[in-house]
Design an enzyme around this catalytic site. Structure first.
Site, PDB file in Angstrom:
ATOM      1  N   SER A  72      -4.776   3.457 -18.766  1.00  0.00           N
ATOM      2  CA  SER A  72      -6.119   3.786 -18.274  1.00  0.00           C
ATOM      3  C   SER A  72      -6.582   5.198 -18.621  1.00  0.00           C
ATOM      4  O   SER A  72      -7.681   5.588 -18.240  1.00  0.00           O
ATOM      5  CB  SER A  72      -6.175   3.589 -16.754  1.00  0.00           C
ATOM      6  OG  SER A  72      -5.268   4.446 -16.106  1.00  0.00           O
TER       7      SER A  72
ATOM      8  N   LYS B  89      -8.217   5.251  -7.025  1.00  0.00           N
ATOM      9  CA  LYS B  89      -8.670   6.308  -7.935  1.00  0.00           C
ATOM     10  C   LYS B  89      -9.951   6.970  -7.420  1.00  0.00           C
ATOM     11  O   LYS B  89     -10.103   8.200  -7.491  1.00  0.00           O
ATOM     12  CB  LYS B  89      -8.890   5.731  -9.331  1.00  0.00           C
ATOM     13  CG  LYS B  89      -7.583   5.309 -10.014  1.00  0.00           C
ATOM     14  CD  LYS B  89      -7.830   4.672 -11.363  1.00  0.00           C
ATOM     15  CE  LYS B  89      -6.507   4.281 -12.033  1.00  0.00           C
ATOM     16  NZ  LYS B  89      -6.704   3.655 -13.346  1.00  0.00           N
TER      17      LYS B  89
ATOM     18  N   GLY C 188       0.819  -1.197   0.000  1.00  0.00           N
ATOM     19  CA  GLY C 188       0.000   0.000   0.000  1.00  0.00           C
ATOM     20  C   GLY C 188       0.854   1.247   0.000  1.00  0.00           C
ATOM     21  O   GLY C 188       2.070   1.189   0.182  1.00  0.00           O
ATOM     22  N   PRO C 189       0.247   2.404  -0.198  1.00  0.00           N
ATOM     23  CA  PRO C 189       1.000   3.667  -0.242  1.00  0.00           C
ATOM     24  C   PRO C 189       1.582   4.015   1.123  1.00  0.00           C
ATOM     25  O   PRO C 189       1.170   3.456   2.145  1.00  0.00           O
ATOM     26  CB  PRO C 189      -0.056   4.690  -0.685  1.00  0.00           C
ATOM     27  CG  PRO C 189      -1.362   4.071  -0.328  1.00  0.00           C
ATOM     28  CD  PRO C 189      -1.193   2.598  -0.438  1.00  0.00           C
TER      29      PRO C 189
ATOM     30  N   GLY D  34      -0.164   2.767   7.499  1.00  0.00           N
ATOM     31  CA  GLY D  34      -0.077   1.964   8.717  1.00  0.00           C
ATOM     32  C   GLY D  34       0.428   0.554   8.543  1.00  0.00           C
ATOM     33  O   GLY D  34       0.130  -0.307   9.369  1.00  0.00           O
ATOM     34  N   LYS D  35       1.215   0.300   7.497  1.00  0.00           N
ATOM     35  CA  LYS D  35       1.700  -1.073   7.270  1.00  0.00           C
ATOM     36  C   LYS D  35       2.659  -1.513   8.378  1.00  0.00           C
ATOM     37  O   LYS D  35       2.525  -2.604   8.934  1.00  0.00           O
ATOM     38  CB  LYS D  35       2.400  -1.159   5.912  1.00  0.00           C
ATOM     39  CG  LYS D  35       1.533  -0.805   4.724  1.00  0.00           C
ATOM     40  CD  LYS D  35       2.256  -0.989   3.417  1.00  0.00           C
ATOM     41  CE  LYS D  35       3.439  -0.057   3.247  1.00  0.00           C
ATOM     42  NZ  LYS D  35       3.064   1.365   3.238  1.00  0.00           N
ATOM     43  N   THR D  36       3.622  -0.663   8.694  1.00  0.00           N
ATOM     44  CA  THR D  36       4.620  -1.025   9.710  1.00  0.00           C
ATOM     45  C   THR D  36       3.996  -1.120  11.094  1.00  0.00           C
ATOM     46  O   THR D  36       4.250  -2.071  11.839  1.00  0.00           O
ATOM     47  CB  THR D  36       5.766   0.005   9.714  1.00  0.00           C
ATOM     48  OG1 THR D  36       6.340   0.076   8.405  1.00  0.00           O
ATOM     49  CG2 THR D  36       6.839  -0.384  10.709  1.00  0.00           C
TER      50      THR D  36
ATOM     51  N   GLY E 298       2.296   5.707   4.673  1.00  0.00           N
ATOM     52  CA  GLY E 298       1.474   6.370   5.671  1.00  0.00           C
ATOM     53  C   GLY E 298       0.146   5.719   5.964  1.00  0.00           C
ATOM     54  O   GLY E 298      -0.665   6.297   6.692  1.00  0.00           O
TER      55      GLY E 298
END
Length: 777
Positions: free
Chosen positions: A679, A722, A356-357, A361-363, A359
């Protein structure tokens, strides 16, 4: 011995192995070959004279004339003694050099016709200098070569004959057989002495090197022995004082630790072998430090100890909900794992990859998973790692070698079933020489990682109980590595999610970090929403947290400077005082409808973005220009869109020859930013039609979709990102490919309710919904 001519004689010949006899030498010989014994007996029965000559190869028991040198020494037998074993001991004295002219075998032994060699005398002016130089060199030689007694110098000093001097020196030097024979064959005394000096010079150089080496070795040994002696003295003193009772034996401590570590058999045997080596080494030696370090690592690594995995699903769900707002897909996957764990004790740890992008919350989610499952949390930052040894460790042959980061972190965790977070797995360096990602293939394969081999440990280590969670901003991960992980996508947050995250987590955290009390500051919901709208434009919440931190810092400053100020409230009206002017315009992409300007939707690694596409049509010769750092795929989309417009020119009210009389320029702003992807085809086509028909495009409409030559709209990826971008940008109407309609189930309801979403199949529908006037005639 019969005299044939004045300078020639016939004489029995005795072959010698590895021995060269010089004139004036007296030496004992042991004779065992029958032919040699017969030769001695013949000589003894005559005048006791015999020709001694060396064999070229000592290994031959029955030498032929070809196996013997041509020059030997006429000698006299002084004594002969027959020994009980049948061999004979004789005492020989060398008399004169002789050259074999004819050698025959009479059946019992060799007989030769030899020519006596008379040595040439030295010139008077050279004799004294050459002898003195030779003596000085020989003295230097025997001082280095401890095998030659110094008393020989006294003997040499009493020799006045230069020929005898040369032969005596040669007899006392440990020369090779060929060199000994060369001394015998050199007739000129000058040349003979110079030959000996050359050999001595070479030997002196070698002996000096040996002396230096012996000195270094001796010095090192003395140092080691001194250290050992001092250590033993210290131990003895401590023992007398009673201190040794408090200091247990180090080897016993290590042995006890090895036993208590409960290593597998292979690892235990390897460690015990290293311990045996350590016992035989000096404690102060460098090698002992290396071995001790290895044993310490083997003891520190957890071989059996595990933390108890929590099986309470309700408690785990509560922890995940407390720590993170939203992210239901990830939470469900963790709860599924715990549910299976509660039914079956031994299951392989899942290998998840959160993509995911920045910021979102992955970590921090990794920490929450560890808390909810009861595992210890271990993190490795993979960004910038370019060496396989960082993962697998360095071999112990290298100075300063250590285990890889995996084993280091396992030793730090002290349990063999932690949660291992592989952070930024897509940021590892890769080129043609190094590929650290390949080292992770074994780690992330649940079928193989029970036998992970670290180069430093040199034994297999079981990683099957570890729960691996990787994080990444994109799918830019090597395919074999990607195939081993379960992909879970984390999209950007909605406005409501950001508001809740700010109120629950970011705001309280920044109040604490900046030393504020809750009654000193208040940030209203309207202020947070204004920050989201006008001061940040991101998929995650990092910029939002930075802006809240900035507000808190300014609030602290104001409270300190103005003592009368007790409470500060930040709302949408006074927000400008804390954060400055607005950085973004929310809901005002164009303001008014414009000709040839369309809003597209793009996906990036940091989330979705609004993409402005501009088209202008001018008189010309049919030239198509595109600018804005467009990639090959996007350039092809422009060409496909132009072909669609040409094929439908009649229906759109456009002259058929427009492409011959007009130049079309397509531009995508922010020209320095590279852009690519299929796209934007529908948006490109809409912009071209708008420009050619002077029909403005609605400013509150955004679209995405790939276009075919027949005007069909194909599905795209990244729909959620998007739509979130459209929602953030204040867009009201969004046109998406019809086949992406099924993906709307994954979109939060508040986003769908806030947007007027139209699934479309053909370009005709796009033009009707996006242009002010219906384009078709």
């Amino acid at each position: 011995m019969n005299s044939e001519r004045s300078e020639r004689i016939t004489i029995p010949v005795l072959p010698l192995r590895d021995v060269v006899i010089y004139p004036h030498m007296v030496i004992p010989l042991f004779v065992g070959r029958q032919k040699s014994i017969k030769c001695i007996e013949t000589s003894m029965s005559n005048d006791k004279k015999i020709m001694l000559i060396a064999q070229k190869e000592a290994s031959k028991d029955e030498p032929t004339p070809k196996d013997l040198f041509d020059i030997g020494t006429i000698s006299a037998i002084l004594q002969m003694l027959k020994l009980p074993d049948g061999t004979v001991k004789v005492l020989i004295e060398g008399l004169q050099r002789a050259h074999i002219k004819n050698l025959t075998n009479n059946g019992e032994h060799f007989i030769a016709e030899v020519e006596l060699i008379s040595s040439s005398n030295l010139l008077d002016k050279n004799q004294e200098v050459l002898i003195r130089t030779t003596m000085n060199q020989f003295e230097s030689y025997i001082k280095l070569n401890k095998k030659i007694p110094l008393e020989i110098l006294n003997v040499l000093n009493n020799i006045k004959n230069s020929e005898k001097l040369a032969d005596t020196i040669a007899a006392h030097m440990p020369l090779k057989l060929n060199d000994k024979q060369s001394v015998l064959e050199i007739r000129n005394i000058n040349d003979r002495l110079e030959f000996l000096m050359a050999i001595m010079e070479s030997e002196i150089d070698l002996l000096q090197v040996e002396k230096r080496i012996r000195h270094r070795v001796k010095k090192q040994m003395e140092k080691s022995q001194r250290e050992y002696y001092l250590n033993e003295q210290i131990k003895a003193i401590q023992k007398e004082l009673g201190d040794m009772d408090e200091i247990p034996d180090e080897n016993k401590i290590l042995k006890r630790k090895i036993k208590s570590s409960k290593m597998p058999k292979e690892a235990r045997e390897k460690t015990e072998l290293e311990l045996q080596k350590l016992k035989m080494m000096s404690p102060m030696s460098a090698e002992a430090t290396v071995v001790r370090s290895y044993i310490d690592w083997m003891i520190q690594v957890p071989w059996y100890l595990k933390t108890k995995i929590k099986k309470d699903l309700q408690q785990a769900k509560k922890i995940l909900d407390i720590d993170h707002f939203g992210l239901e897909t990830v939470k469900d996957r963790i709860l599924e794992y715990l549910a299976v764990q509660s039914r079956k004790n031994k299951i392989k740890g899942p290998i998840l990859c959160l993509i995911g992008p920045p910021g979102v919350g992955k970590t921090s989610l990794g920490k929450s998973i560890a808390r909810s499952t009861g595992r210890k949390y271990v993190r490795i930052a993979l960004g910038g790692i370019r060496d396989e040894a960082e993962i697998r460790g360095h071999r112990r042959t290298y100075i300063g070698s250590m285990p890889g980061k995996l084993i280091q972190k396992m030793a730090k965790a002290k349990v063999k079933n932690p949660l291992f977070l592989l952070d930024e797995i897509d940021k590892m360096s890769r080129d043609i020489r190094v590929d650290p990602a390949s080292a992770l293939l074994e780690v992330l394969d649940s079928e193989q990682n029970m036998n992970f081999n670290d180069h430093y440990l040199e034994v297999d280590y079981d990683l099957s109980d570890v729960m691996f969670v990787a994080t990444s901003n994109s799918m830019n991960i090597p395919a074999p590595l990607l195939d081993r992980m379960e992909i879970i996508r984390l999209s950007g947050y909605t406005e409501d999610e950001k508001l809740n995250i700010a109120k629950r987590y970011l705001y309280p955290k920044q109040i604490e970090r900046n030393g504020l009390e809750e009654n000193e500051i208040k940030i209203t919901d309207s202020a947070i929403i204004s920050i989201i709208h006008y001061y940040t434009r991101e998929a995650g919440v990092r910029s939002l947290e930075r802006e809240i931190s900035k507000i808190c810092r300014k609030a602290v400053k104001n409270l300190i400077l103005d003592k009368s100020l007790k409470h500060i409230e930040i709302n949408s009206k006074n927000l400008k005082k804390f954060l400055g002017i607005k950085r973004f315009d929310y809901g005002k992409i164009h303001g008014t409808n414009q000709i040839g300007q369309v809003i597209g939707l793009a996906w990036t690694e940091v989330g979705g973005e609004l993409l402005t596409i501009e088209t202008t049509c001018v008189s010309g010769k049919g030239k198509l220009t595109y600018t804005g750092s467009l990639g090959e795929v996007m350039q092809e989309s422009i060409q496909a869109a132009l072909t669609v417009v040409r094929s439908q020119a009649d229906r759109l009210g456009i002259k058929k020859d427009f492409h011959e009389k007009h130049d079309i320029h397509v531009h995508v702003p922010e020209g320095a930013t590279p852009k690519d992807g299929p796209s934007a085809g529908a948006a490109m086509c809409t912009a071209i039609v708008s420009s050619l028909t002077n029909n403005p495009v609605k400013s509150n409409v955004a679209m995405t979709g790939e276009i075919t030559l027949h005007g069909k709209i194909l599905p795209i990826g990244g729909l959620k990102e998007k739509l979130l971008a459209a929602h953030r940008g204040g867009i009201k109407t969004v046109l998406i490919p019809y086949e992406n309609k099924r993906n709307l189930e994954e979109i939060p309801k508040n986003i769908i309710e806030g947007l007027n979403i139209h699934p479309i199949k053909k370009i005709e529908e796009v033009l009707k919904l996006s242009l002010e006037k219906i384009p078709y005639v």
